[in-house]
Scaffold this motif. Structure first.
Motif, PDB file in Angstrom:
ATOM      1  N   ASP A  11       0.386  12.725 -12.987  1.00 16.79           N
ATOM      2  CA  ASP A  11       0.310  13.730 -11.918  1.00 16.79           C
ATOM      3  C   ASP A  11       1.537  13.720 -11.007  1.00 16.79           C
ATOM      4  O   ASP A  11       1.574  14.455 -10.014  1.00 16.79           O
ATOM      5  N   GLY A  12       2.513  12.861 -11.326  1.00 19.69           N
ATOM      6  CA  GLY A  12       3.756  12.883 -10.569  1.00 19.69           C
ATOM      7  C   GLY A  12       3.803  11.962  -9.360  1.00 19.69           C
ATOM      8  O   GLY A  12       4.755  12.002  -8.586  1.00 19.69           O
ATOM      9  N   ARG A  13       2.770  11.123  -9.182  1.00 11.11           N
ATOM     10  CA  ARG A  13       2.787  10.213  -8.034  1.00 11.11           C
ATOM     11  C   ARG A  13       3.657   8.998  -8.363  1.00 11.11           C
ATOM     12  O   ARG A  13       3.432   8.299  -9.343  1.00 11.11           O
ATOM     13  N   GLN A  14       4.662   8.749  -7.508  1.00 10.09           N
ATOM     14  CA  GLN A  14       5.624   7.673  -7.731  1.00 10.09           C
ATOM     15  C   GLN A  14       5.046   6.355  -7.208  1.00 10.09           C
ATOM     16  O   GLN A  14       4.391   6.337  -6.174  1.00 10.09           O
ATOM     17  N   TYR A  15       5.309   5.255  -7.909  1.00  5.49           N
ATOM     18  CA  TYR A  15       4.855   3.938  -7.426  1.00  5.49           C
ATOM     19  C   TYR A  15       5.734   2.845  -8.010  1.00  5.49           C
ATOM     20  O   TYR A  15       6.422   3.065  -9.011  1.00  5.49           O
ATOM     21  N   VAL A  16       5.750   1.704  -7.349  1.00  9.12           N
ATOM     22  CA  VAL A  16       6.513   0.546  -7.826  1.00  9.12           C
ATOM     23  C   VAL A  16       5.502  -0.478  -8.328  1.00  9.12           C
ATOM     24  O   VAL A  16       4.727  -1.038  -7.549  1.00  9.12           O
ATOM     25  N   ALA A  17       5.489  -0.689  -9.655  1.00 10.69           N
ATOM     26  CA  ALA A  17       4.378  -1.405 -10.278  1.00 10.69           C
ATOM     27  C   ALA A  17       4.386  -2.900  -9.998  1.00 10.69           C
ATOM     28  O   ALA A  17       3.346  -3.553 -10.113  1.00 10.69           O
ATOM     29  N   VAL A  24       0.829  -1.206   0.000  1.00  7.75           N
ATOM     30  CA  VAL A  24       0.000   0.000   0.000  1.00  7.75           C
ATOM     31  C   VAL A  24       0.864   1.258   0.000  1.00  7.75           C
ATOM     32  O   VAL A  24       0.599   2.199  -0.744  1.00  7.75           O
ATOM     33  N   ARG A  25       1.926   1.263   0.831  1.00  2.00           N
ATOM     34  CA  ARG A  25       2.705   2.492   1.030  1.00  2.00           C
ATOM     35  C   ARG A  25       3.808   2.660  -0.010  1.00  2.00           C
ATOM     36  O   ARG A  25       4.059   3.774  -0.466  1.00  2.00           O
ATOM     37  N   VAL A  26       4.520   1.577  -0.360  1.00  2.00           N
ATOM     38  CA  VAL A  26       5.625   1.680  -1.328  1.00  2.00           C
ATOM     39  C   VAL A  26       5.158   1.287  -2.723  1.00  2.00           C
ATOM     40  O   VAL A  26       5.447   1.976  -3.699  1.00  2.00           O
ATOM     41  N   GLY A  27       4.424   0.177  -2.829  1.00  2.00           N
ATOM     42  CA  GLY A  27       4.001  -0.330  -4.138  1.00  2.00           C
ATOM     43  C   GLY A  27       3.044   0.627  -4.825  1.00  2.00           C
ATOM     44  O   GLY A  27       3.438   1.458  -5.643  1.00  2.00           O
ATOM     45  N   ALA A  28       1.762   0.541  -4.462  1.00  2.00           N
ATOM     46  CA  ALA A  28       0.773   1.424  -5.092  1.00  2.00           C
ATOM     47  C   ALA A  28       0.933   2.865  -4.615  1.00  2.00           C
ATOM     48  O   ALA A  28       0.536   3.789  -5.307  1.00  2.00           O
ATOM     49  N   ASN A  29       1.494   3.051  -3.419  1.00  2.00           N
ATOM     50  CA  ASN A  29       1.642   4.391  -2.847  1.00  2.00           C
ATOM     51  C   ASN A  29       0.307   5.128  -2.824  1.00  2.00           C
ATOM     52  O   ASN A  29       0.154   6.211  -3.389  1.00  2.00           O
ATOM     53  N   TRP A  58      -0.306   1.964  -9.257  1.00  2.00           N
ATOM     54  CA  TRP A  58      -0.713   0.575  -9.037  1.00  2.00           C
ATOM     55  C   TRP A  58       0.486  -0.317  -8.743  1.00  2.00           C
ATOM     56  O   TRP A  58       1.633   0.050  -8.987  1.00  2.00           O
ATOM     57  N   THR A  59       0.170  -1.486  -8.229  1.00  2.00           N
ATOM     58  CA  THR A  59       1.198  -2.499  -8.034  1.00  2.00           C
ATOM     59  C   THR A  59       0.583  -3.885  -8.090  1.00  2.00           C
ATOM     60  O   THR A  59      -0.640  -4.044  -7.992  1.00  2.00           O
ATOM     61  N   GLY A  60       1.450  -4.875  -8.274  1.00  2.00           N
ATOM     62  CA  GLY A  60       1.038  -6.278  -8.205  1.00  2.00           C
ATOM     63  C   GLY A  60       1.857  -6.974  -7.136  1.00  2.00           C
ATOM     64  O   GLY A  60       3.067  -6.752  -7.037  1.00  2.00           O
ATOM     65  N   VAL A  61       1.190  -7.784  -6.315  1.00  2.00           N
ATOM     66  CA  VAL A  61       1.872  -8.524  -5.247  1.00  2.00           C
ATOM     67  C   VAL A  61       1.366  -9.965  -5.226  1.00  2.00           C
ATOM     68  O   VAL A  61       0.279 -10.254  -5.719  1.00  2.00           O
ATOM     69  N   TYR A  99     -13.295  -0.247 -14.448  1.00  2.00           N
ATOM     70  CA  TYR A  99     -11.911  -0.024 -14.878  1.00  2.00           C
ATOM     71  C   TYR A  99     -11.672   1.451 -15.191  1.00  2.00           C
ATOM     72  O   TYR A  99     -10.651   2.019 -14.820  1.00  2.00           O
ATOM     73  N   ALA A 100     -12.618   2.075 -15.878  1.00  2.00           N
ATOM     74  CA  ALA A 100     -12.447   3.481 -16.245  1.00  2.00           C
ATOM     75  C   ALA A 100     -12.322   4.362 -15.001  1.00  2.00           C
ATOM     76  O   ALA A 100     -11.590   5.356 -14.998  1.00  2.00           O
ATOM     77  N   ALA A 101     -13.036   3.977 -13.937  1.00  2.00           N
ATOM     78  CA  ALA A 101     -13.028   4.784 -12.708  1.00  2.00           C
ATOM     79  C   ALA A 101     -11.685   4.705 -11.979  1.00  2.00           C
ATOM     80  O   ALA A 101     -11.440   5.459 -11.032  1.00  2.00           O
ATOM     81  N   MET A 102     -10.811   3.824 -12.401  1.00  2.00           N
ATOM     82  CA  MET A 102      -9.498   3.719 -11.747  1.00  2.00           C
ATOM     83  C   MET A 102      -8.599   4.914 -12.081  1.00  2.00           C
ATOM     84  O   MET A 102      -7.602   5.135 -11.396  1.00  2.00           O
ATOM     85  N   ALA A 103      -8.959   5.677 -13.117  1.00  2.00           N
ATOM     86  CA  ALA A 103      -8.153   6.851 -13.476  1.00  2.00           C
ATOM     87  C   ALA A 103      -8.081   7.813 -12.294  1.00  2.00           C
ATOM     88  O   ALA A 103      -9.105   8.153 -11.707  1.00  2.00           O
ATOM     89  N   GLY A 104      -6.873   8.212 -11.949  1.00  2.00           N
ATOM     90  CA  GLY A 104      -6.690   9.122 -10.819  1.00  2.00           C
ATOM     91  C   GLY A 104      -6.671   8.417  -9.472  1.00  2.00           C
ATOM     92  O   GLY A 104      -6.498   9.058  -8.434  1.00  2.00           O
ATOM     93  N   ASN A 105      -6.823   7.095  -9.500  1.00  2.00           N
ATOM     94  CA  ASN A 105      -6.893   6.336  -8.254  1.00  2.00           C
ATOM     95  C   ASN A 105      -5.811   5.264  -8.193  1.00  2.00           C
ATOM     96  O   ASN A 105      -4.968   5.175  -9.076  1.00  2.00           O
ATOM     97  N   ALA A 106      -5.842   4.482  -7.105  1.00  2.00           N
ATOM     98  CA  ALA A 106      -4.834   3.450  -6.874  1.00  2.00           C
ATOM     99  C   ALA A 106      -5.408   2.068  -7.167  1.00  2.00           C
ATOM    100  O   ALA A 106      -6.614   1.848  -7.023  1.00  2.00           O
ATOM    101  N   MET A 107      -4.540   1.141  -7.584  1.00  2.00           N
ATOM    102  CA  MET A 107      -4.973  -0.225  -7.839  1.00  2.00           C
ATOM    103  C   MET A 107      -3.899  -1.185  -7.335  1.00  2.00           C
ATOM    104  O   MET A 107      -2.710  -0.949  -7.535  1.00  2.00           O
TER     105      MET A 107
END
Lengths: 385, 385
Positions: B218-224, B3-8, B126-129, B75-83
């Motif tokens: 938008d500049g939000r960093q994440y590890v996919a 949550v914190r590092v992956g999808a952030n 977003w991220t996958g785990v 799926y479309a609603a994921m824009a601007g959000n985290a997955m």
């Protein structure tokens, strides 16, 4: 039975399965049977009470009644299709330690509106069924005896008959005859008298007694609840007076409401008392203006298979079919003449049944021309059938 | 970490959790942590391979690629959000006895298009785990040793470090330096030589090597991906020639593809052979025109923590990070200059990685000015870092 008799899934329909993660084995079986019945697609929507708990415990206020647009779309897409809902809480006390008022408010209001509209418009063939599991069995028996709960559920749903389909046909015929006899009386009101209960509920010329054997506007027949033992109608939402004491525990919002007693004035619940869980009922009654008016009044006698098992199921689908009940919140479309709702036909996003019948509660009808007709005495049906 | 590092997950975002019924304990933990991180709502979408099996086995042809409108909306609603997506098959062989071509075709094409578009537009963090479970452990070890699989996953994802967050920072810095060194070479193509492999993959001036440390628009960093050990780029979809033999089993569509060997001509896969599961790959390649062109080429060396565990995970998120791999199907936006796709940047609803690296496979780069630069020998990184 759920697919073929209950929802009566038709060839080319989508089956929507409204279920819980803990009910996966049943959901999978319903999916297989739906495809076998000719469904063009099966959409299984798994809810998860733990995720709901996380929302209520840790989420912002705005999350509690958030209705995702895609969820509204999903409900809207049920028009013309089949839906099967499963019940049977695997962890009945999961939300018990949370703020009851937040638990009561945690309802996706917009999505529920779409859902209620579909039910009101009778465009969807649907049913509700129970899924015996360890947590539910523990609540009923004090031990996780799933086999025993399956036996009870089989009794309630006539799966113990040699030909359950025929048994259901005979059963629903009998309930439909009861409904016809009640309609022939042209009742103005029902009265309830018993320990802690002195209640009068107004009916009107739009009220129609019916069983749960419904038809969609397209004529597809379905049995909306399995089990079902009731005949019910839509009361006049403006007319309810007096006090009523619940005769069975009410499982609500992940908790159990015990000893519920509500007082009506001018059709509206004005006071809620309970030994436990009153705040959950109050929270739900506060969700919209009409939640505190009645939407359903249902009559059940001692021949009920659910009642005869002698169990408290802590599950409304079962417990409401053990004895007479009423519901605050939305009217059920099948219980009235089907014309547009006016102020006598309640519209709300809530619909919560609670049980008010039993051997100590006398139920009478009063006809429009002033005759009093006994309906239930000592749990025995008093009308011809 | 997810949550914190992956999808952030950011305050005020919705977290979409794309998971399986069998992963409920992880999904619940992700929901709690998301709310704790300030999510305004958590939407858990539970898939169920048994329901998919019912569809493939018993459903009509039209169900296989059906994309419910509400699912597209979601799926479309994921824009601007985290997955956050979870992997780890609880019943890896569940679909093994079904018609492989139907398994391959069973993909909600429209929904996947929406999903791929979001990933390409980089509007979602977003991220996958992975979620260790008994079935997955049995596939890896031959016995359901979940504890041992958790240990391996902890090694792969640096959860065994005293300060995993800092360990990830150092790790991603190193991969980013590798990517920068590769970009500085201005490569025209990569070549692979090993047993059963003689392959050349064209790059172009739009290719950009990168780690899986991404930023949204938008500049939000994440590890996919967690784990991730790769640097990768988008190849020229028009240029791939030769034959390549997979060096690890590929878990795909509920089955395992073993001994995969594919032949490229003019950038397109023209032949698929395998000891097992070739029909699943062929089914997937047939789903759209560009599925048979390359969308990703990734370099991984022997320092990979995944590789060092010495295990085959039968799970692409893990296995692809053990060694070099390529993917047929869609290009990954972060691997190129971000301008509009032209015919050199592949667009497809497919994206399947398979593993082609190892100590016996030499990888070279050829620069635009014709120099050959060794990149991997005996699994050792040959460039400065």
């Amino acid at each position: 039975m759920a697919v073929r008799v209950g929802a009566n899934v038709g060839a080319g329909q989508i089956t929507f399965i409204k279920t819980q993660v803990d009910h996966a084995p049943l959901a999978r079986a319903l999916a297989r049977q739906s495809y076998a019945a000719g469904a063009r697609y099966v959409d299984v929507g798994y809810g998860d009470e733990h995720v709901r708990r996380a929302m209520i415990e840790l989420g912002p206020d705005s999350a509690l009644d958030f209705s995702p647009k895609w969820q509204n779309e999903r409900y809207a897409a049920m028009a013309g299709n089949a839906m099967i809902a499963t019940t049977g809480d695997a962890e009945p006390h999961l939300l018990a330690d949370l703020d009851g008022e937040r638990v009561g408010r945690a309802r996706p209001t917009e999505s529920l509106k779409v859902h209620r509209r579909l039910i009101a418009e009778r465009t969807m063939n649907w049913t509700g069924v129970g899924y015996p599991n360890a947590g539910w069995a523990r609540q009923v028996f004090g031990e996780p005896d799933v086999e025993r709960l399956w036996d009870a559920v089989a009794t309630c749903t006539r799966l113990d008959e040699g030909d359950p389909v025929e048994a259901w046909r005979i059963h629903m015929d009998r309930l439909d005859r009861r409904a016809a006899a009640l309609n022939a009386l042209e009742l103005d009101r029902l009265t309830y008298a018993g320990p802690g209960t002195d209640l009068e509920i107004g009916l009107h010329t739009r009220s129609r007694f019916t069983s749960a054997l419904f038809r969609t506007v397209d004529g597809r027949q379905y049995v909306a609840n399995m089990p079902t033992e009731e005949v019910f109608t839509t009361p006049d939402a403006r007319r309810a007076e007096g006090v009523v004491t619940s005769t069975k525990p009410l499982a609500l919002g992940g908790n159990v409401v015990e000893g519920l007693q509500v007082t009506f004035e001018d059709g509206r619940i004005v006071d809620v008392q309970a030994r436990q869980g009153a705040d959950i009922v109050r929270g739900e009654l506060g969700t919209d203006d009409n939640a505190s008016r009645l939407g359903e009044v249902a009559l059940v006698d001692g021949t009920s298979r659910v009642g005869q098992t002698g169990l408290v199921y802590y599950n409304t689908l079962f417990d409401e079919n053990a004895t007479c009940h009423i519901a605050y919140g939305a009217a059920v479309a099948q219980g009235h003449d089907g014309a547009e709702p006016d102020e006598s036909i309640n519209v709300s996003t809530a619909h919560t049944d609670f049980m008010i019948g039993g051997p100590e509660v006398d139920v009478d009808g009063v006809t429009r021309d002033g005759r009093t007709v006994p309906i239930l005495r000592d749990d025995v049906w008093q009308l011809p059938e």
